[in-house]
Write a protein that holds these residues in place. Structure first.
Motif, short mmCIF file in Angstrom:
data_model
loop_
_atom_site.label_atom_id
_atom_site.label_comp_id
_atom_site.label_asym_id
_atom_site.label_seq_id
_atom_site.Cartn_x
_atom_site.Cartn_y
_atom_site.Cartn_z
N THR A 51 -2.91 -12.59 7.35
CA THR A 51 -1.62 -11.86 7.50
C THR A 51 -0.64 -11.78 6.70
O THR A 51 -0.61 -12.73 5.82
N PRO A 92 1.40 -7.74 11.26
CA PRO A 92 1.36 -6.89 10.40
C PRO A 92 -0.16 -6.55 10.54
O PRO A 92 -1.10 -7.28 10.49
N GLU A 93 -0.45 -5.12 10.29
CA GLU A 93 -2.05 -4.63 10.19
C GLU A 93 -2.48 -5.10 8.92
O GLU A 93 -2.09 -4.94 7.81
N ARG A 96 -2.90 -3.21 4.78
CA ARG A 96 -1.94 -2.12 4.85
C ARG A 96 -0.63 -2.69 4.02
O ARG A 96 -0.33 -3.86 4.20
N ASP A 97 -0.11 -1.45 3.29
CA ASP A 97 1.29 -1.97 2.67
C ASP A 97 2.49 -2.16 3.70
O ASP A 97 2.09 -1.73 4.90
N LEU A 98 3.58 -2.69 3.46
CA LEU A 98 4.57 -2.85 4.29
C LEU A 98 5.64 -1.64 3.92
O LEU A 98 5.79 -1.57 2.74
N SER A 120 4.00 -1.70 9.26
CA SER A 120 2.81 -1.52 8.63
C SER A 120 2.79 -0.08 8.18
O SER A 120 2.79 0.64 9.07
N ASP A 121 2.02 0.25 7.15
CA ASP A 121 2.08 1.39 6.67
C ASP A 121 1.12 2.37 7.65
O ASP A 121 0.10 2.03 7.91
N GLY A 123 1.73 2.45 10.91
CA GLY A 123 2.10 1.99 12.14
C GLY A 123 3.25 2.57 12.69
O GLY A 123 4.13 3.14 11.99
N VAL A 127 7.20 -4.10 12.65
CA VAL A 127 6.52 -5.60 12.60
C VAL A 127 7.68 -6.73 12.81
O VAL A 127 7.59 -7.65 12.98
#
Length: 139
Positions: A51, A92-93, A96-98, A120-121, A123, A127
């Motif tokens: 993560t 965060p997923e 994926r970017d944040l 999360s991109d 989402g 987060v």
């Protein structure tokens, strides 16, 4: 609040003044209400378990708040964080970017207060949530 630095100017400033992070963070949107910044997540941002690390999430929030303030006051490189609080709300997923969505809540002559929500991109739920105060140096 009037915008004095647009997306291009903010990204150019960050590349020039902070070349060590230039490839990781970028401003994607800025207007009088919102700044959106992105962390391009790679293996260097991960902690055990796969993560995104807390320090990487915090750094995105700090970059977003800094840029949101500079968008309004101009390229004042010596504006500094004086207080920060972060709540990590969910993992965060993976892969994926944040994305940080930042709002300046108060902009004074000496202090600025802002809040960033980190997603999360793609989402819908944040987060993390971070509130920060920055000190603005005298002109």
């Amino acid at each position: 609040m009037q915008i004095v630095m647009d997306v291009g100017a903010l990204n150019a400033f960050m590349r020039q003044e902070f070349p060590q992070i230039a490839g990781n963070y970028r401003v994607e949107q800025v207007d009088d209400a919102l700044l959106v910044a992105r962390l391009s997540v790679d293996d260097s941002h991960l902690r055990p378990g796969g993560t995104v690390s807390g320090p990487s999430i915090f750094a995105l929030a700090d970059v977003a708040v800094y840029c949101a303030i500079l968008a309004r006051i101009g390229p004042v490189g010596l504006a500094v964080t004086t207080n920060a609080s972060i709540d990590f709300m969910r993992k965060p997923e993976a892969g994926r970017d944040l994305r940080a969505e930042c709002r300046v809540l108060k902009l004074g002559r000496v202090l600025a207060v802002a809040e960033a929500l980190i997603f999360s991109d793609g989402g819908a739920d944040p987060v993390a949530r971070c509130s920060m105060t920055y000190s603005i140096p005298p002109k």
